[in-house]
Enzyme design. Structure first.
Site, PDB file in Angstrom:
ATOM      1  CG  ASP A 110      -5.991   6.935  -3.565  1.00  0.00           C
ATOM      2  OD1 ASP A 110      -5.966   6.664  -4.779  1.00  0.00           O
ATOM      3  OD2 ASP A 110      -5.616   8.027  -3.105  1.00  0.00           O
ATOM      4  CG  ASP A 124      -2.609   6.717  -7.763  1.00  0.00           C
ATOM      5  OD1 ASP A 124      -2.976   7.626  -8.531  1.00  0.00           O
ATOM      6  OD2 ASP A 124      -3.060   6.586  -6.606  1.00  0.00           O
TER       7      ASP A 124
END
Length: 146
Positions: A110, A124
Site C-alpha cells: 500500500d 483497492d
C-alpha cells in the site's frame, strides 16, 4: 473492452507497487502535499485497515472464489447494465492485483496515504469503484422498475 480494463487496472496496480518497492524502504514516506497526502510504503498483512492480519489463506481463497464465480457467471454478467458488468471487472482486477501480492510475498503493498485514512493502493481503488458501480447499477435498475 472488459479485458482491456482488467489488464490496465492490473498493470497499473503492479507497476506502481513495483515502483514503490524499488524506490522506498518499508515505512518510508514522502510528503507530496505536507500533512495531507504522502506516498508511504506500507506492507499490509491483512485486508482493509489491516484487519485480519493472520488470515492470508482466507484472502487467497476468497480471491480465488471470486475469480471462479466471475468466470462461471461471465455470460450472465455481460447482459447486465454496463456499470454492473464493468464494476465486476474492476473489482476482480483489484482482487487479482492484491492476490498477486499475497501469493508473491504474503503481504499487500500500500502507498497512497491521505493521513486521515488508512494507506491503500490502486487495486483497492479499483475494488471500491467497482463495487460503487455495481451498487449504482442495482439502485438505478430498482428505480427503473418502480
Amino acid at each position: 473492452m472488459a479485458l482491456a480494463l482488467f489488464a490496465l487496472i492490473l498493470a497499473v496496480d503492479q507497476l506502481t507497487k513495483y515502483a514503490i518497492s524499488t524506490v522506498f524502504l518499508p515505512g518510508e514516506s514522502l510528503p507530496v502535499v505536507p500533512h495531507i497526502f504522502h506516498i508511504t510504503y506500507v506492507l499490509n498483512p491483512g485486508a482493509a485497515f489491516g484487519m485480519l492480519p493472520q488470515a492470508r489463506w482466507f484472502f487467497i481463497l476468497a480471491a480465488a472464489a471470486l475469480i471462479l464465480a466471475f468466470l462461471a457467471y461471465h455470460r450472465r454478467l455481460k447482459k447486465e447494465p454496463a456499470a454492473f458488468y464493468y464494476g465486476c471487472v474492476a473489482m476482480l482486477a483489484g482482487a487479482v492485483g492484491n492476490l498477486v501480492d499475497r501469493i508473491r510475498q504474503g503481504l499487500v503493498i500500500d502507498f497512497f496515504d491521505f493521513r486521515i485514512w488508512p494507506v491503500f493502493n490502486v487495486a483497492d481503488i479499483a475494488i471500491v469503484l467497482g463495487v460503487a458501480g455495481m451498487i449504482f447499477a442495482i439502485l438505478f435498475r430498482m428505480n427503473e422498475r418502480e
